[in-house]
Motif scaffolding. Structure first.
Motif, PDB file in Angstrom:
ATOM      1  N   GLU A 197      19.418  14.467  -4.245  1.00 35.79           N
ATOM      2  CA  GLU A 197      20.347  15.423  -4.857  1.00 35.79           C
ATOM      3  C   GLU A 197      19.628  16.566  -5.557  1.00 35.79           C
ATOM      4  OE1 GLU A 197      19.785  12.123  -7.906  1.00 35.79           O
ATOM      5  OE2 GLU A 197      20.080  12.290  -5.739  1.00 35.79           O
ATOM      6  N   GLY A 198      18.298  16.497  -5.673  1.00 41.42           N
ATOM      7  CA  GLY A 198      17.543  17.584  -6.299  1.00 41.42           C
ATOM      8  C   GLY A 198      17.786  17.668  -7.790  1.00 41.42           C
ATOM      9  N   GLY A 199      17.407  18.800  -8.359  1.00 37.78           N
ATOM     10  CA  GLY A 199      17.629  19.047  -9.770  1.00 37.78           C
ATOM     11  C   GLY A 199      16.657  18.316 -10.678  1.00 37.78           C
ATOM     12  N   THR A 200      15.557  17.779 -10.111  1.00 32.70           N
ATOM     13  CA  THR A 200      14.583  17.066 -10.919  1.00 32.70           C
ATOM     14  C   THR A 200      13.194  17.280 -10.344  1.00 32.70           C
ATOM     15  OG1 THR A 200      13.865  14.893 -11.703  1.00 32.70           O
ATOM     16  CG2 THR A 200      14.940  14.965  -9.563  1.00 32.70           C
ATOM     17  N   ALA A 201      12.190  17.231 -11.214  1.00 29.94           N
ATOM     18  CA  ALA A 201      10.801  17.360 -10.767  1.00 29.94           C
ATOM     19  C   ALA A 201      10.183  15.994 -10.481  1.00 29.94           C
ATOM     20  CB  ALA A 201       9.976  18.090 -11.834  1.00 29.94           C
ATOM     21  N   ARG A 202      10.929  14.933 -10.665  1.00 29.57           N
ATOM     22  CA  ARG A 202      10.382  13.598 -10.485  1.00 29.57           C
ATOM     23  C   ARG A 202      10.179  13.280  -9.012  1.00 29.57           C
ATOM     24  NH1 ARG A 202      13.157   9.178 -14.283  1.00 29.57           N
ATOM     25  NH2 ARG A 202      11.097   8.281 -14.029  1.00 29.57           N
ATOM     26  N   ARG A 203       9.070  12.651  -8.739  1.00 27.07           N
ATOM     27  CA  ARG A 203       8.810  12.116  -7.405  1.00 27.07           C
ATOM     28  C   ARG A 203       8.394  10.655  -7.555  1.00 27.07           C
ATOM     29  NH1 ARG A 203       4.857  15.558  -3.981  1.00 27.07           N
ATOM     30  NH2 ARG A 203       3.544  15.346  -5.821  1.00 27.07           N
ATOM     31  N   PHE A 204       8.678   9.878  -6.528  1.00 26.72           N
ATOM     32  CA  PHE A 204       8.453   8.439  -6.603  1.00 26.72           C
ATOM     33  C   PHE A 204       7.591   7.986  -5.433  1.00 26.72           C
ATOM     34  CE2 PHE A 204      12.228   9.360  -8.965  1.00 26.72           C
ATOM     35  CZ  PHE A 204      12.164   8.519 -10.072  1.00 26.72           C
ATOM     36  N   ARG A 205       6.668   7.085  -5.736  1.00 25.28           N
ATOM     37  CA  ARG A 205       5.810   6.507  -4.723  1.00 25.28           C
ATOM     38  C   ARG A 205       6.556   5.404  -3.975  1.00 25.28           C
ATOM     39  NH1 ARG A 205       0.056   6.150  -5.803  1.00 25.28           N
ATOM     40  NH2 ARG A 205       0.253   3.869  -5.787  1.00 25.28           N
ATOM     41  N   VAL A 206       6.403   5.375  -2.653  1.00 21.25           N
ATOM     42  CA  VAL A 206       6.963   4.309  -1.833  1.00 21.25           C
ATOM     43  C   VAL A 206       5.803   3.495  -1.285  1.00 21.25           C
ATOM     44  CG1 VAL A 206       8.359   3.745   0.197  1.00 21.25           C
ATOM     45  CG2 VAL A 206       9.005   5.677  -1.271  1.00 21.25           C
ATOM     46  N   LEU A 207       5.867   2.175  -1.484  1.00 17.72           N
ATOM     47  CA  LEU A 207       4.788   1.262  -1.122  1.00 17.72           C
ATOM     48  C   LEU A 207       5.286   0.288  -0.067  1.00 17.72           C
ATOM     49  CD1 LEU A 207       3.621   0.374  -4.755  1.00 17.72           C
ATOM     50  CD2 LEU A 207       2.821   2.250  -3.323  1.00 17.72           C
ATOM     51  N   ARG A 208       4.454   0.019   0.950  1.00 18.22           N
ATOM     52  CA  ARG A 208       4.848  -0.880   2.040  1.00 18.22           C
ATOM     53  C   ARG A 208       4.055  -2.181   1.985  1.00 18.22           C
ATOM     54  NH1 ARG A 208       5.075   2.154   7.250  1.00 18.22           N
ATOM     55  NH2 ARG A 208       2.833   2.364   6.925  1.00 18.22           N
ATOM     56  N   CYS A 209       4.762  -3.297   2.190  1.00 18.18           N
ATOM     57  CA  CYS A 209       4.138  -4.612   2.204  1.00 18.18           C
ATOM     58  C   CYS A 209       3.316  -4.778   3.475  1.00 18.18           C
ATOM     59  CB  CYS A 209       5.214  -5.698   2.118  1.00 18.18           C
ATOM     60  SG  CYS A 209       4.597  -7.385   2.312  1.00 18.18           S
ATOM     61  N   SER A 210       2.093  -5.230   3.333  1.00 20.46           N
ATOM     62  CA  SER A 210       1.223  -5.414   4.495  1.00 20.46           C
ATOM     63  C   SER A 210       1.593  -6.654   5.298  1.00 20.46           C
ATOM     64  CB  SER A 210      -0.235  -5.524   4.031  1.00 20.46           C
ATOM     65  OG  SER A 210      -0.402  -6.642   3.160  1.00 20.46           O
ATOM     66  N   ASP A 211       2.450  -7.499   4.752  1.00 21.12           N
ATOM     67  CA  ASP A 211       2.804  -8.743   5.434  1.00 21.12           C
ATOM     68  C   ASP A 211       4.096  -8.610   6.242  1.00 21.12           C
ATOM     69  OD1 ASP A 211       4.032 -11.653   5.539  1.00 21.12           O
ATOM     70  OD2 ASP A 211       1.889 -11.892   5.161  1.00 21.12           O
ATOM     71  N   CYS A 212       5.208  -8.234   5.584  1.00 18.02           N
ATOM     72  CA  CYS A 212       6.496  -8.175   6.292  1.00 18.02           C
ATOM     73  C   CYS A 212       6.908  -6.769   6.682  1.00 18.02           C
ATOM     74  CB  CYS A 212       7.592  -8.824   5.449  1.00 18.02           C
ATOM     75  SG  CYS A 212       8.118  -7.847   4.008  1.00 18.02           S
ATOM     76  N   GLY A 213       6.221  -5.749   6.165  1.00 11.93           N
ATOM     77  CA  GLY A 213       6.544  -4.371   6.515  1.00 11.93           C
ATOM     78  C   GLY A 213       7.656  -3.753   5.697  1.00 11.93           C
ATOM     79  N   SER A 214       8.299  -4.540   4.818  1.00  9.76           N
ATOM     80  CA  SER A 214       9.299  -3.959   3.925  1.00  9.76           C
ATOM     81  C   SER A 214       8.605  -3.060   2.909  1.00  9.76           C
ATOM     82  CB  SER A 214      10.075  -5.065   3.201  1.00  9.76           C
ATOM     83  OG  SER A 214      10.772  -5.887   4.106  1.00  9.76           O
ATOM     84  N   ALA A 215       9.376  -2.236   2.222  1.00 11.57           N
ATOM     85  CA  ALA A 215       8.797  -1.311   1.252  1.00 11.57           C
ATOM     86  C   ALA A 215       9.596  -1.347  -0.039  1.00 11.57           C
ATOM     87  CB  ALA A 215       8.745   0.108   1.810  1.00 11.57           C
ATOM     88  N   SER A 232       0.837  -1.196   0.000  1.00  7.48           N
ATOM     89  CA  SER A 232       0.000   0.000   0.000  1.00  7.48           C
ATOM     90  C   SER A 232       0.872   1.246   0.000  1.00  7.48           C
ATOM     91  CB  SER A 232      -0.927   0.011   1.222  1.00  7.48           C
ATOM     92  OG  SER A 232      -0.179  -0.056   2.419  1.00  7.48           O
ATOM     93  N   PHE A 233       0.380   2.306  -0.593  1.00  7.17           N
ATOM     94  CA  PHE A 233       1.106   3.575  -0.706  1.00  7.17           C
ATOM     95  C   PHE A 233       1.287   4.201   0.671  1.00  7.17           C
ATOM     96  CE2 PHE A 233       0.623   8.226  -0.870  1.00  7.17           C
ATOM     97  CZ  PHE A 233       1.739   8.567  -1.614  1.00  7.17           C
ATOM     98  N   ILE A 234       2.510   4.700   0.954  1.00  5.73           N
ATOM     99  CA  ILE A 234       2.725   5.408   2.223  1.00  5.73           C
ATOM    100  C   ILE A 234       3.149   6.861   2.037  1.00  5.73           C
ATOM    101  CG2 ILE A 234       3.102   3.438   3.729  1.00  5.73           C
ATOM    102  CD1 ILE A 234       6.085   3.656   3.291  1.00  5.73           C
ATOM    103  N   PHE A 235       3.990   7.170   1.029  1.00  9.99           N
ATOM    104  CA  PHE A 235       4.336   8.563   0.781  1.00  9.99           C
ATOM    105  C   PHE A 235       5.043   8.720  -0.557  1.00  9.99           C
ATOM    106  CE2 PHE A 235       7.689   7.055   3.875  1.00  9.99           C
ATOM    107  CZ  PHE A 235       8.732   6.947   2.985  1.00  9.99           C
TER     108      PHE A 235
END
Length: 322
Positions: A34-52, A25-28
């Motif tokens: 390092e900046g210099g880019t407009a790109r942003r990335f979604r971070v998703l967390r596993c509901s089972d083990c908690g890894s992302a 599921s999406f968390i943030f």
């Protein structure tokens, strides 16, 4: 607000790359530090083990352009001078001690993802047979050997490298094939269950999207290791200066400083502000002047405290070929 970069859903992994389960599921959203880019990335967390995991278009995490010329640090331009070299020396000595109990002087060690080869040099100086491999580095160093398959090893080390892989299971299986019977793999990764990860969120020092494709919990990483047919020998979350620095930089990140500015300044010198304005440089200098000492004391105390509960910033696991 910049648009989120959304990859083709057909190419996204259906299961957690760590435990093989899910769903996630999406968390943030997070930006490259390092900046210099407009790109942003979604971070998703596993509901089972908690890894992302970082949601990345195929190939992005390991694309050569992400590992720019001074990603590993330019020796001739390190603004920290003696301080930078002193900190590097402390980190390297602690790393040598972390694995020396598993080795003899006759052991063959491969440092996989060795960057500029500093750890290989430290191991050789300590009397060990150590070789280095860096798939992304264009650096010329006697510590880097591209012919890693010419021999087998008693231990393969990955110091904050494993989180870069988009196919960690495949990479781990490939590394296991390089081991001698009963050979070991040492994995050191950022601890996604750490106190500084919770405190920093998208500003966590170790997040480093999109280069860090996976963000591990101990449960997730141990499940991955077992799925690859390896046996977990030990797991620890050490209280050391690297953990303290991770907390320190995270505190600075959450206080209005440019993300990871101190780390980049120590490692890369003047180039850290090559794409930023003078106003940002002045702001960072003022904030660091005010916050440096109290935050260092706070980082040391906080890291010491959370280490008692297994919440320090790094996770170190040794696994063995069966």
């Amino acid at each position: 607000m910049a648009d989120t970069q959304l990859p083709d859903k057909d190419h996204l992994p259906l299961k957690c790359p760590a435990c093989g389960k899910g769903p996630s599921s999406f968390i943030f959203l997070a930006e490259p530090p390092e900046g210099g880019t407009a790109r942003r990335f979604r971070v998703l967390r596993c509901s089972d083990c908690g890894s992302a995991r970082t949601e990345i278009p195929p190939g992005t995490a390991e694309h050569q352009d992400l590992y720019f010329k001074d990603y590993w640090g330019a020796e001739s331009d390190r603004a920290g001078g003696g301080l930078s070299h002193a900190l590097t020396g402390i980190f390297l000595r602690q790393r040598v001690r972390a694995i020396s109990g598993e080795l003899t002087k006759d052991s063959e060690v491969l440092d996989y993802g060795c960057g500029n080869g500093e750890f290989v040099g430290a191991m050789r100086a300590a009397g060990y047979n150590c070789y280095g491999f860096e798939p992304n580095s264009g650096l010329r160093s006697g510590h880097i050997n591209s012919r890693v398959k010419d021999r087998t090893y008693d231990m393969v080390t990955l110091w904050h490298v494993f989180e870069h892989f988009t196919d960690p299971g495949g990479e781990l299986a490939g590394l296991a094939a390089l081991l001698k019977p009963s050979g070991k793999i040492f994995l050191s990764v950022p601890n996604f269950q750490s106190a500084d990860a919770r405190l920093g969120g998208p500003l966590w020092f170790h997040l480093d999207v999109p280069r860090h494709a996976c963000h591990y919990t101990q449960l997730g990483l141990e499940r991955l290791i077992r799925r690859c047919g390896l046996k977990v020998i030990s797991a620890r979350k050490p209280f050391n200066w690297y953990a303290v620095f991770g907390m320190y930089q995270t505190l600075l990140n959450t206080s209005g400083c440019t993300t990871n500015a101190l780390y980049y300044w120590l490692k890369r010198g003047r180039s850290v502000y090559s794409r930023r304005s003078m106003a940002i440089a002045v702001k960072d200098a003022l904030l660091h002047a005010v916050l440096a000492v109290p935050y260092l004391a706070a980082a040391f105390a906080l890291t010491a405290a959370v280490s008692l509960f297994g919440r320090a910033g790094s996770l170190e696991i040794i696994c063995e070929k069966q």
